[in-house]
Design a protein around this motif. Sequence first.
Motif, PDB file in Angstrom:
ATOM      1  N   PHE B  32       5.618   1.292  -2.920  1.00  0.00           N
ATOM      2  CA  PHE B  32       4.138   1.636  -3.173  1.00  0.00           C
ATOM      3  C   PHE B  32       3.893   2.697  -3.858  1.00  0.00           C
ATOM      4  O   PHE B  32       2.975   2.764  -4.629  1.00  0.00           O
ATOM      5  N   HIS B  33       4.539   3.933  -3.543  1.00  0.00           N
ATOM      6  CA  HIS B  33       4.511   5.141  -4.329  1.00  0.00           C
ATOM      7  C   HIS B  33       5.031   5.406  -5.370  1.00  0.00           C
ATOM      8  O   HIS B  33       5.025   6.213  -6.304  1.00  0.00           O
ATOM      9  N   GLY B  34       5.983   4.431  -6.052  1.00  0.00           N
ATOM     10  CA  GLY B  34       6.627   4.205  -7.107  1.00  0.00           C
ATOM     11  C   GLY B  34       5.845   3.366  -8.258  1.00  0.00           C
ATOM     12  O   GLY B  34       6.153   3.353  -9.350  1.00  0.00           O
ATOM     13  N   VAL B  35       4.594   2.924  -7.827  1.00  0.00           N
ATOM     14  CA  VAL B  35       3.793   2.266  -8.932  1.00  0.00           C
ATOM     15  C   VAL B  35       2.475   2.839  -8.893  1.00  0.00           C
ATOM     16  O   VAL B  35       1.754   3.110  -7.725  1.00  0.00           O
ATOM     17  N   SER B  36       1.956   3.220 -10.130  1.00  0.00           N
ATOM     18  CA  SER B  36       0.453   3.736 -10.079  1.00  0.00           C
ATOM     19  C   SER B  36      -0.447   2.518 -10.336  1.00  0.00           C
ATOM     20  O   SER B  36       0.034   1.492 -10.811  1.00  0.00           O
ATOM     21  N   VAL B  37      -1.855   2.860 -10.031  1.00  0.00           N
ATOM     22  CA  VAL B  37      -2.800   2.003 -10.191  1.00  0.00           C
ATOM     23  C   VAL B  37      -2.815   1.506 -11.607  1.00  0.00           C
ATOM     24  O   VAL B  37      -3.062   0.162 -12.280  1.00  0.00           O
ATOM     25  N   GLN B  38      -2.574   2.433 -12.566  1.00  0.00           N
ATOM     26  CA  GLN B  38      -2.523   2.443 -13.957  1.00  0.00           C
ATOM     27  C   GLN B  38      -1.845   1.245 -14.260  1.00  0.00           C
ATOM     28  O   GLN B  38      -1.917   0.259 -15.167  1.00  0.00           O
ATOM     29  N   GLU B  39      -0.438   1.280 -13.929  1.00  0.00           N
ATOM     30  CA  GLU B  39       0.752   0.310 -14.102  1.00  0.00           C
ATOM     31  C   GLU B  39       0.248  -0.957 -13.611  1.00  0.00           C
ATOM     32  O   GLU B  39       0.468  -2.084 -14.298  1.00  0.00           O
ATOM     33  N   ILE B  40      -0.196  -1.031 -12.536  1.00  0.00           N
ATOM     34  CA  ILE B  40      -0.603  -2.304 -11.808  1.00  0.00           C
ATOM     35  C   ILE B  40      -1.680  -3.183 -12.754  1.00  0.00           C
ATOM     36  O   ILE B  40      -1.708  -4.262 -13.100  1.00  0.00           O
ATOM     37  N   VAL B  41      -2.691  -2.300 -13.304  1.00  0.00           N
ATOM     38  CA  VAL B  41      -3.978  -3.136 -13.999  1.00  0.00           C
ATOM     39  C   VAL B  41      -3.359  -3.208 -15.637  1.00  0.00           C
ATOM     40  O   VAL B  41      -3.764  -4.363 -16.033  1.00  0.00           O
ATOM     41  N   LYS B  42      -2.451  -2.445 -15.815  1.00  0.00           N
ATOM     42  CA  LYS B  42      -1.711  -2.843 -17.264  1.00  0.00           C
ATOM     43  C   LYS B  42      -0.883  -4.029 -17.231  1.00  0.00           C
ATOM     44  O   LYS B  42      -1.236  -5.001 -17.879  1.00  0.00           O
ATOM     45  N   LYS B  43      -0.149  -4.062 -16.237  1.00  0.00           N
ATOM     46  CA  LYS B  43       0.786  -5.168 -16.116  1.00  0.00           C
ATOM     47  C   LYS B  43       0.136  -6.433 -15.809  1.00  0.00           C
ATOM     48  O   LYS B  43       0.695  -7.432 -16.145  1.00  0.00           O
ATOM     49  N   SER B  44      -0.839  -6.367 -14.952  1.00  0.00           N
ATOM     50  CA  SER B  44      -1.696  -7.584 -14.559  1.00  0.00           C
ATOM     51  C   SER B  44      -2.722  -7.871 -15.651  1.00  0.00           C
ATOM     52  O   SER B  44      -3.522  -8.977 -15.540  1.00  0.00           O
ATOM     53  N   GLY B  45      -2.788  -7.257 -16.710  1.00  0.00           N
ATOM     54  CA  GLY B  45      -3.646  -7.639 -17.694  1.00  0.00           C
ATOM     55  C   GLY B  45      -5.383  -7.433 -17.500  1.00  0.00           C
ATOM     56  O   GLY B  45      -5.904  -8.294 -17.527  1.00  0.00           O
ATOM     57  N   SER B  46      -5.367  -6.442 -16.621  1.00  0.00           N
ATOM     58  CA  SER B  46      -6.681  -5.868 -16.044  1.00  0.00           C
ATOM     59  C   SER B  46      -7.168  -4.466 -16.522  1.00  0.00           C
ATOM     60  O   SER B  46      -6.568  -4.100 -17.598  1.00  0.00           O
ATOM     61  N   SER B  47      -8.158  -4.015 -15.642  1.00  0.00           N
ATOM     62  CA  SER B  47      -8.344  -2.766 -15.921  1.00  0.00           C
ATOM     63  C   SER B  47      -8.847  -1.866 -14.545  1.00  0.00           C
ATOM     64  O   SER B  47      -9.025  -2.744 -13.558  1.00  0.00           O
ATOM     65  N   LYS B  48      -9.057  -0.718 -14.724  1.00  0.00           N
ATOM     66  CA  LYS B  48      -9.414   0.014 -13.505  1.00  0.00           C
ATOM     67  C   LYS B  48     -10.600  -0.662 -12.894  1.00  0.00           C
ATOM     68  O   LYS B  48     -10.906  -0.517 -11.622  1.00  0.00           O
ATOM     69  N   GLY B  49     -11.824  -0.658 -13.731  1.00  0.00           N
ATOM     70  CA  GLY B  49     -13.022  -1.349 -13.295  1.00  0.00           C
ATOM     71  C   GLY B  49     -12.784  -2.449 -12.516  1.00  0.00           C
ATOM     72  O   GLY B  49     -13.497  -2.741 -11.473  1.00  0.00           O
ATOM     73  N   GLY B  50     -11.714  -3.657 -12.961  1.00  0.00           N
ATOM     74  CA  GLY B  50     -11.689  -4.740 -12.360  1.00  0.00           C
ATOM     75  C   GLY B  50     -10.870  -4.669 -10.959  1.00  0.00           C
ATOM     76  O   GLY B  50     -10.982  -5.135 -10.066  1.00  0.00           O
ATOM     77  N   PHE B  51     -10.069  -3.728 -10.966  1.00  0.00           N
ATOM     78  CA  PHE B  51      -9.061  -3.345  -9.797  1.00  0.00           C
ATOM     79  C   PHE B  51     -10.089  -2.880  -8.765  1.00  0.00           C
ATOM     80  O   PHE B  51     -10.302  -3.215  -7.654  1.00  0.00           O
ATOM     81  N   TYR B  52     -10.912  -1.806  -8.950  1.00  0.00           N
ATOM     82  CA  TYR B  52     -11.774  -1.228  -7.860  1.00  0.00           C
ATOM     83  C   TYR B  52     -13.024  -2.094  -7.617  1.00  0.00           C
ATOM     84  O   TYR B  52     -13.953  -1.772  -6.967  1.00  0.00           O
ATOM     85  N   HIS B  53     -13.290  -3.076  -8.593  1.00  0.00           N
ATOM     86  CA  HIS B  53     -14.285  -4.100  -8.074  1.00  0.00           C
ATOM     87  C   HIS B  53     -13.830  -4.995  -7.060  1.00  0.00           C
ATOM     88  O   HIS B  53     -14.718  -5.497  -6.308  1.00  0.00           O
ATOM     89  N   HIS B  54     -12.466  -5.319  -6.824  1.00  0.00           N
ATOM     90  CA  HIS B  54     -11.935  -6.017  -5.835  1.00  0.00           C
ATOM     91  C   HIS B  54     -11.292  -5.215  -4.718  1.00  0.00           C
ATOM     92  O   HIS B  54     -11.317  -5.798  -3.496  1.00  0.00           O
ATOM     93  N   PHE B  55     -11.047  -3.919  -4.900  1.00  0.00           N
ATOM     94  CA  PHE B  55     -10.145  -3.281  -3.873  1.00  0.00           C
ATOM     95  C   PHE B  55     -10.919  -1.908  -3.739  1.00  0.00           C
ATOM     96  O   PHE B  55     -11.081  -1.268  -4.628  1.00  0.00           O
ATOM     97  N   GLN B  56     -11.351  -1.436  -2.553  1.00  0.00           N
ATOM     98  CA  GLN B  56     -11.893  -0.158  -2.309  1.00  0.00           C
ATOM     99  C   GLN B  56     -10.972   0.967  -2.619  1.00  0.00           C
ATOM    100  O   GLN B  56     -11.229   2.001  -2.922  1.00  0.00           O
ATOM    101  N   SER B  57      -9.643   0.599  -2.633  1.00  0.00           N
ATOM    102  CA  SER B  57      -8.541   1.561  -2.648  1.00  0.00           C
ATOM    103  C   SER B  57      -7.208   0.983  -2.946  1.00  0.00           C
ATOM    104  O   SER B  57      -7.096  -0.165  -2.489  1.00  0.00           O
ATOM    105  N   LYS B  58      -6.392   1.890  -3.353  1.00  0.00           N
ATOM    106  CA  LYS B  58      -4.954   1.355  -3.523  1.00  0.00           C
ATOM    107  C   LYS B  58      -4.280   0.981  -2.208  1.00  0.00           C
ATOM    108  O   LYS B  58      -3.660  -0.009  -2.032  1.00  0.00           O
ATOM    109  N   GLU B  59      -4.861   1.576  -1.046  1.00  0.00           N
ATOM    110  CA  GLU B  59      -4.161   1.388   0.145  1.00  0.00           C
ATOM    111  C   GLU B  59      -4.613   0.058   0.603  1.00  0.00           C
ATOM    112  O   GLU B  59      -4.286  -0.712   1.569  1.00  0.00           O
ATOM    113  N   GLU B  60      -6.136  -0.456   0.365  1.00  0.00           N
ATOM    114  CA  GLU B  60      -6.624  -1.630   0.891  1.00  0.00           C
ATOM    115  C   GLU B  60      -5.647  -2.793   0.225  1.00  0.00           C
ATOM    116  O   GLU B  60      -5.234  -3.694   0.875  1.00  0.00           O
ATOM    117  N   LEU B  61      -5.377  -2.542  -0.814  1.00  0.00           N
ATOM    118  CA  LEU B  61      -4.457  -3.660  -1.642  1.00  0.00           C
ATOM    119  C   LEU B  61      -3.274  -3.777  -0.818  1.00  0.00           C
ATOM    120  O   LEU B  61      -2.664  -4.861  -0.436  1.00  0.00           O
TER     121      LEU B  61
END
Lengths: 223, 223
Positions: B32-61
Amino acid sequence: MNARKFKRSGCFTELKDRIIETSLRLFERHGFHGVSVQEIVKKSGSSKGGFYHHFQSKEELLFVIHDYFASYVLTKAQEAMSSSIRPTDKMQRIIQSFVKAFDLYKPHISVFYQESIYLKPPYDQAIKEKRKQYKEAIFSIIQEGIDKGEFRPELPVQITSMSILGMVNWSYKWYKRDGEKTIDEIANIYVDLILHSLLTDQAKQDAAFQSYFLNDPLDSYSN
Amino acid sequence: MNARKFKRSGCFTELKDRIIETSLRLFERHGFHGVSVQEIVKKSGSSKGGFYHHFQSKEELLFVIHDYFASYVLTKAQEAMSSSIRPTDKMQRIIQSFVKAFDLYKPHISVFYQESIYLKPPYDQAIKEKRKQYKEAIFSIIQEGIDKGEFRPELPVQITSMSILGMVNWSYKWYKRDGEKTIDEIANIYVDLILHSLLTDQAKQDAAFQSYFLNDPLDSYSN
DNA sequence: ATAACAAGACCAACTAGTCGGTCTTACATA
DNA sequence: TATGTAAGACCGACTAGTTGGTCTTGTTAT
């Protein structure tokens, strides 16, 4: 006689040990990434300078903790392996020595299993090697037990080994020193369960193997 | 018919699922701590906006991943519990359903056990409750088995339960889909080992229980 | 119009690690 | 015995970089 043991602070515990013990407690509860170096040095009554005087990095500290436990358990296993002849007896000894380690090194073990994913090269190699050696020790006992007719031949060596390791290793998730069973009692229960799984019907009836089993509570009324 | 499934990108998977799947793979390997939100959105072909549209926080994920698996396994356990009468049969079904989950949800399970320490309030409560319910299901099967005379009465219910759970749970550390045993074979080995530990001598000789055991390879020559 | 995103600038908080400096102690020398 | 000196133990302010999360602007499909 050795004057180096007397620290100027008047305290006999060295800083390095204090850092390890403190971080052990913190890592166990909050995880490697849940604790900062700042918090470690503060709670251990130390400083950044002191920390980096003893450890090259935060990760080296994690390695030291890993290695401490891995070396201990592997040594104990090798002792148990060479101290006996019968596979059944080896198995009992190796289980008992391992379970007893939970009493001594619970925090080490928790960190060892919980944070193993965060140990990165080059630190991970030395630990992986010791894990492998331990696993292969179990493999060889089970194979030997089958070959000598003590253990059931239909058991697949590797999966059976992994299930034994899992059963014992999992203890770190729930074992508490002040629980209702002592560590020795727990070890005996594991030995009973494992040997009931492993032994052939013939071996199970052999008088020589009875001492490895738990007593049936109803037996106490039968004589 | 549901038009929401058709994304403008031409891909049928929704962004939320894509994020979960991507982070699952990343968390499994790097934690969990070895992966940043930036990396997640990049590798899933998304964006920060998209991520935080669906999840309140990284911990909620992290919570969503935890809950996904915990709910599945608990449901399966409850099905197994209510689908049978004999404790031995319940035990077989619950083990099989659990082990099969490793094939379906290996990454979920790895994250579930490896990162459980990093789930903090209030997310941890819901998960803890489901863990507890699962544990108590096992407790009750073993107690029932002892009461009905199928399982050995000298076994302590809690420790025996925990050792079964440990044995099975540990699979996430080593199970690989392309290993030499299928997941069904592994499940059957576990059932054999566990029932050899649990059953009374009398029950073990009962013809009704033979089908739970592995065959002795030598038996094939005996008829 | 509105929900579902993309893109990315931006921020406050925090982190691992550094570095110059201080204090002890051990030991050599005289 | 007195003293100079080098090494090791330790301190803490500081740096350079990263992270989770916010926010704004724009676009597309319904």
